[in-house]
Enzyme design. Structure first.
Site, PDB file in Angstrom:
ATOM      1  N   GLU A  49       0.805  -1.222   0.000  1.00 41.51           N
ATOM      2  CA  GLU A  49       0.000   0.000   0.000  1.00 41.51           C
ATOM      3  C   GLU A  49       0.834   1.266   0.000  1.00 41.51           C
ATOM      4  OE1 GLU A  49      -3.318   0.406  -0.249  1.00 41.51           O
ATOM      5  OE2 GLU A  49      -3.532  -1.753  -0.534  1.00 41.51           O
TER       6      GLU A  49
ATOM      7  N   SER B 299     -54.727  11.306   9.780  1.00 48.39           N
ATOM      8  CA  SER B 299     -55.241  12.596  10.262  1.00 48.39           C
ATOM      9  C   SER B 299     -54.431  13.202  11.397  1.00 48.39           C
ATOM     10  CB  SER B 299     -56.693  12.429  10.709  1.00 48.39           C
ATOM     11  OG  SER B 299     -57.518  12.131   9.605  1.00 48.39           O
TER      12      SER B 299
END
Length: 863
Positions: free
Chosen positions: A164, A455
Site C-alpha cells: 500500500e 389525520s
C-alpha cells in the site's frame, strides 16, 4: 453488509469522463481564479517585457544566438509567470475553500474496556442521583475490533506497508513520486495510478470522503501533512489497520482475522497477513472468501513486494517468500466458538447507540464503523435521559397481548411508541415493537419505520400553521364540501371518514370530527409549499420528499414514505411546549475514557417555531378531540388534562394517536410491518380506537404517581392560561347579532370559543339575514303571503358540477338576479334556476327544503 464501490470505467476521451470534463463547483472556482490571473493584460505585459529583452539582446549577439535566446527566454518567462499564476490561484483557492488542519480524535479502542450508561435515580425525598445502568453496560467484546500496534505481527505491518505505501516510514504524509503520478493520471482521466499514502487513506476511511475532485485531493494532501505533524507513524498505522475495510462487513484487521481465519491478529501467519493485505485495493475482487483465486493472485504480488522491500535489512529470505507463495490458504469454517458475542440491549439503549453513532459522525466526521468502534470499545460514559419507571411500565404493557388487536391469521399486529418530556426534549421511554425483545440492534419501529400518520398530521401541516399565520381562529367557519369534483367520473375529493359532507363548519368542529375537507382547504389557504416547508424545516419531519408537496399528503397524511414515530412525538411536543421545538435526545452528555466531554446535549438544540397564542388555541382544539371527538377512548382525560389527535389511513393500514399532558408527549403507532388492512379484528379494540386505547393505557400507567400525589398540573396553569372565552355564531364564527337567534333551526346557534387577544373575532355576524316565514305553508314568504313570522337564513351560495347532498343547504339564502324565478319544487333548491345548466347549489336530502319559497301564495314568482 456495506457494499464496496466498484472502479468506474473511463472512456479514452479524457474530457468525456475525466474530472476536467465534469468539474465540481469548487473545482470550477479554482479554474476561474486561474483565468482571472492569466488575463489579457498579463499577457500584454509579458509580450512587451519579452520584446524589450529581445531588442536589447539583438544589439549584442548574432541572429542565431538571438533566436535561440528568444525561444529559451520566452519559454522560461512564460513558464515562470504561468507557474506563479497557478501557485497564486492555488493559494487563494486553499485559503477560501480548503481546510488543511486535521486531527483524528483518539480512535483507540480496547475490547477490555466497557462503555458505561447512567440514569437518574429518584429518591424518596425528591432528589436524584446518577446511577450506573449495570445490566445495560456495553462491553468491548461485543465489538471485538481494535488491536494495538504492539499486538500486530511484524508480517502484517510489512505486508500492508509493502503493497500500500512502501515509503510510509520515510515520507511526511504524502509520497511525492506517487502523488505526481496520480495527479497526471487525474488530469488525463486515468485514475489507475494509486497516489494515496496510508496516511491519506486513513483520513479518507475515517471521514468517508472519497469524491473525485481537485478540492478533495488538495485537502487530503494538506490534511495528511498536518496529521503527520501531530501523530506518530505507529499511531497512524494502528488507526489505519483498525479501520480499513476488508470485505464481508469487516472493518479492521481484528474483525477480518476472526472472519477469515478464526483467530487473534497476533496469531496470523505470513501467508494470512499477505492475504489480508491483498484485499483493500479491490475488496470484492481480492477477498479470500468469495474469490480465492483472485486473492491468491494478489497475494503472490504482495509477497513479492515484501521480498523487494527487505533487500536492505534482509527481513525475509527468498526461500521464505517462495514457500509462502506456494502455501495453501486455509479459511475458517465457523464452528461458532470464535463468533463475536452480541448482546441484546433494550429498545432504549438501541436508540442511544444509534443516536451517538450519528452524532459522532456529524461532530467528528467519522464514518459509521469508526463511530461504532469508539462507542463499543472506547470506554465511554453515557448519561442517558431514561426514566426507568416509565420505561418499565411501557415494556410491561407492550408484552400484554390482550391489549393489542388481532386478525387471527398468525401475523402479529405491531406497534411502537415514544414518550418524551416536552420541556427538556428528553426521551424518557421508547419501544420499537411488541413482546420481549430478542434481536440485537433490531428494527426499531419508533425510530426507523416510516409509516403513514393519517389525520394526526392535520394539526401540524394544517391548523397550527394557519393559526400562526392569522388565517384562522378557533371559530373560523369553512365549508365542509368537496375540494375537487370530477364531473366525468361523478366523484368528489376528499371524502370524510363517514362519507358525508355537512356544509358550514367551524375549525373547532373540523378538528374534533377530523374533517378531511376542511384540513385540505386550510392547507390551500396556507399554500402547499408553505405547509411542506414548515413540516420539514420547523417540525423537522425528515422523511418527506418533494412529491409530498401536495394536498393529499399534507391535508390527509398520505405521504410518499411516511413519517417516523419519534419525529411525530417531537413535533407535537413543540405545541405542548408553548411553541418551542426542543430536539429530542436520549442522552445529555458522553465522556471518553479519560473523562473529557466529547458529546454534549445538556443544552439541546431548540427553536421557537410557534407563538404561545397559537399553541394555546391549538391545545384547546385538541382537548376537544378527546372530550367529544374521535379520541374519546382516552379516559385519562378525567384525571389529567389531555390534548391529542387520532390518525387513520385509507383501508386502516396505519393507526396513530399523538397527544400530550402537562407532563409528557407521546405518539403511538399500530399496524402490520407489511401494510395491510386492520378493519376486521377478531379481538382487541375497535379499529379506530386501537392506537388511542394503547396510548391511554400507557399514559394512564405513567401518570398514576402524579395523580396519587393529589397535585396535578393543568393546561390552564401555563399553556392555555391566556385564553379568553367568548360566545360566537356557529354559522359565521363571528360575534352573534340579534338576527342569529332567529335562525329557522333554533335559537341555539351559539357556542363558546377560546381566543387570545391576537385572534379574537371583532366583527358581528354578517351571514344571517332576516327573512319572513309564511305560517300557512311553512315556507319562505313572498309578497302574496299575509300570515308571516320573522326568521333568519344563512346567506351563502355554492356552485357544484354535481347535484350534491349537503345537509345545511336548505338553510342557506341567496338573492336572486332580476327576472329569475324560484323553483316551485320544494325538494329542490329554490335557487336552482339561477344556475347554469349542469351546475347545482347543493340540496338537503328532504322532501321539503327549509328555504323553499311559498309558491302557493306567489305562483307568479315561481316555475
Amino acid at each position: 453488509m456495506k457494499k464496496q464501490k466498484q472502479p468506474q470505467r473511463r472512456e479514452n476521451n479524457p474530457f468525456s469522463s475525466s474530472p476536467i470534463g465534469r468539474r465540481s463547483g469548487k473545482d470550477g472556482i479554482f479554474l476561474r481564479i486561474l483565468k482571472k490571473i492569466l488575463s489579457k493584460k498579463v499577457f500584454l505585459f509579458l509580450a512587451k517585457a519579452i520584446g524589450r529583452i529581445i531588442s536589447t539582446l539583438s544589439k549584442y549577439a548574432g541572429k542565431i544566438v538571438t533566436y535561440t535566446l528568444n525561444v529559451v527566454l520566452t519559454v522560461m518567462l512564460i513558464g515562470i509567470i504561468t507557474g506563479s499564476a497557478v501557485a497564486c490561484a492555488l493559494v487563494i483557492y486553499i485559503k477560501n475553500y480548503v481546510d488543511p488542519v486535521y486531527d483524528i480524535h483518539d480512535l483507540r479502542t480496547d475490547s477490555s474496556l466497557s462503555t458505561f450508561l447512567y440514569y437518574q435515580d429518584k429518591k424518596e425525598d425528591g432528589s436524584v442521583e446518577w446511577v450506573e445502568w449495570e445490566e445495560e453496560r456495553i462491553y468491548g467484546t461485543e465489538n471485538r475490533m481494535w488491536v494495538s500496534y504492539d499486538e500486530m505481527p511484524e508480517d502484517l505491518i510489512n505486508a500492508f506497508v509493502s503493497i500500500e505505501d512502501k515509503r510510509f516510514f520515510t515520507h511526511p504524509g504524502i509520497d511525492i513520486r506517487r502523488t505526481t503520478g496520480a495527479m497526471l493520471g487525474f488530469l488525463t482521466g486515468n485514475d489507475s495510478y494509486g497516489g494515496s499514502t496510508i496516511t491519506q487513506q486513513l483520513i479518507k476511511n475515517v471521514t468517508g470522503e472519497d469524491d473525485v475532485t481537485i478540492q478533495r485531493k488538495i485537502q487530503e494532501i494538506l490534511r495528511a501533512l498536518n496529521l503527520e505533524g501531530k501523530r506518530s507513524k505507529q499511531e497512524i498505522l494502528e488507526m489505519y489497520l483498525n479501520t480499513i475495510y476488508l470485505y464481508n462487513n469487516c472493518y479492521g484487521v481484528s474483525a477480518a482475522a476472526y472472519e477469515y481465519f478464526g483467530k487473534e491478529v497476533s496469531e496470523l501467519t505470513l501467508v494470512e497477513c499477505a492475504a489480508l493485505a491483498s484485499i483493500p485495493q479491490n475488496p470484492s475482487r481480492w477477498n479470500p472468501a468469495s474469490n480465492p483465486e483472485g486473492n491468491a493472485e494478489r497475494r503472490w504480488v504482495v509477497l513479492e513486494e515484501m521480498l523487494k522491500n527487505s533487500d536492505i535489512d534482509k527481513t525475509y529470505s527468498e526461500a521464505e517468500i517462495r514457500a509462502a507463495q506456494e502455501e495453501e490458504l486455509v479459511l475458517y469454517q465457523g464452528d461458532g466458538e470464535n463468533e463475536k458475542s452480541t448482546k441484546v440491549h433494550s429498545w432504549f439503549v438501541d436508540t442511544v447507540i444509534f443516536d451517538i453513532v450519528e452524532d459522532l459522525k456529524e461532530t467528528y466526521g467519522y464514518d459509521e464503523q469508526t463511530a461504532k468502534n469508539l462507542l463499543y470499545s472506547g470506554g465511554l460514559s453515557i448519561y442517558t435521559t431514561i426514566d426507568r419507571d416509565i420505561q418499565a411500565k411501557l415494556d410491561e404493557i407492550y408484552c400484554n397481548d390482550e391489549l393489542f388487536p388481532s386478525h387471527g391469521v398468525g401475523v402479529q399486529v405491531e406497534s411502537a411508541m415514544t414518550i418524551m418530556d416536552q420541556k427538556t426534549g428528553h426521551i424518557v421511554a421508547i419501544i420499537g415493537g411488541r413482546g420481549e425483545k430478542t434481536t440485537p440492534l433490531g428494527f426499531n419501529r419508533a425510530t426507523m419505520a416510516d409509516r403513514q400518520p393519517g389525520s394526526s398530521i392535520k394539526p401540524l401541516a394544517s391548523y397550527s400553521i394557519a393559526l400562526e399565520k392569522g388565517l384562522i381562529n378557533y371559530s373560523t367557519v369553512l365549508d365542509d364540501t368537496p375540494f375537487m369534483i370530477d364531473k366525468e367520473e361523478g366523484s368528489t375529493w376528499p371524502n370524510n371518514w363517514n362519507y358525508r359532507y355537512d356544509g358550514l363548519c367551524t375549525v373547532a368542529q373540523a378538528v374534533r370530527d377530523s374533517k378531511n375537507t376542511i384540513a385540505v382547504k386550510v392547507v390551500d389557504l396556507i399554500g402547499v409549499k408553505n405547509s411542506y416547508n414548515f413540516l420539514v424545516n420547523k417540525y423537522r419531519l425528515s422523511s418527506l420528499v418533494a412529491d409530498d408537496m401536495n394536498y393529499a399528503p399534507l391535508g390527509l397524511g398520505g405521504f410518499t414514505n411516511g413519517v417516523k414515530n419519534r419525529e411525530m412525538t417531537n413535533a407535537y411536543a413543540a405545541i405542548a411546549n408553548n411553541g418551542v421545538f426542543v430536539e429530542s435526545t436520549t442522552y445529555t452528555k458522553v465522556l471518553d475514557s479519560t473523562g473529557n466531554v466529547i458529546l454534549d446535549k445538556t443544552v439541546p438544540d431548540s427553536e421557537i417555531i410557534l407563538s404561545e397564542d397559537t399553541c394555546a388555541v391549538m391545545t384547546k382544539l385538541l382537548q376537544e378531540v378527546v372530550t367529544s371527538g374521535t379520541g374519546t377512548a382516552v379516559s385519562l382525560r378525567r384525571q389529567v388534562d389531555v390534548a391529542g389527535k387520532t390518525g387513520t389511513t385509507q383501508n386502516d393500514r396505519d393507526l396513530y394517536f399523538c397527544g400530550y399532558t402537562p407532563y409528557y408527549t407521546a405518539s403511538c403507532w399500530v399496524g402490520y410491518d407489511n401494510p395491510r388492512s386492520l378493519t376486521n379484528f377478531t379481538s382487541g379494540q375497535t379499529r379506530v380506537a386501537a392506537a388511542t386505547f394503547i396510548w391511554n393505557e400507557v399514559m394512564t400507567a405513567i401518570h398514576q404517581d402524579i395523580i396519587a400525589s393529589g397535585s396535578v398540573k393543568k393546561f390552564s396553569d401555563s399553556l392555555t392560561k391566556n385564553l379568553i372565552p367568548r360566545v360566537f355564531c356557529i354559522d359565521s364564527g363571528l360575534i352573534p347579532s340579534e338576527i342569529c337567534a332567529l335562525d329557522v333551526r333554533s335559537s341555539n346557534r351559539f357556542a363558546t370559543g377560546y381566543y387570545t387577544l391576537s385572534n379574537m373575532p371583532t366583527e358581528t355576524c354578517n351571514r344571517h339575514v332576516a327573512v319572513s316565514y309564511c305560517t300557512d305553508t311553512g315556507k319562505v314568504a313572498g309578497p302574496g303571503c299575509t300570515n308571516i313570522r320573522p326568521a333568519a337564513l344563512v346567506e351563502y351560495s355554492r356552485k357544484f358540477e354535481l347535484d350534491l347532498i349537503i345537509p345545511d343547504a336548505q338553510y342557506t339564502y341567496m338573492r336572486l338576479p332580476l327576472g329569475v324565478k324560484y323553483s316551485k319544487d320544494p325538494s329542490q333548491s329554490p335557487y336552482i334556476w339561477a344556475y347554469e345548466p349542469e351546475t347545482y347549489p347543493g340540496r338537503s336530502n328532504t322532501r321539503t327544503q327549509a328555504n323553499a319559497f311559498c309558491a302557493y301564495h306567489n305562483p307568479e314568482l315561481c316555475e
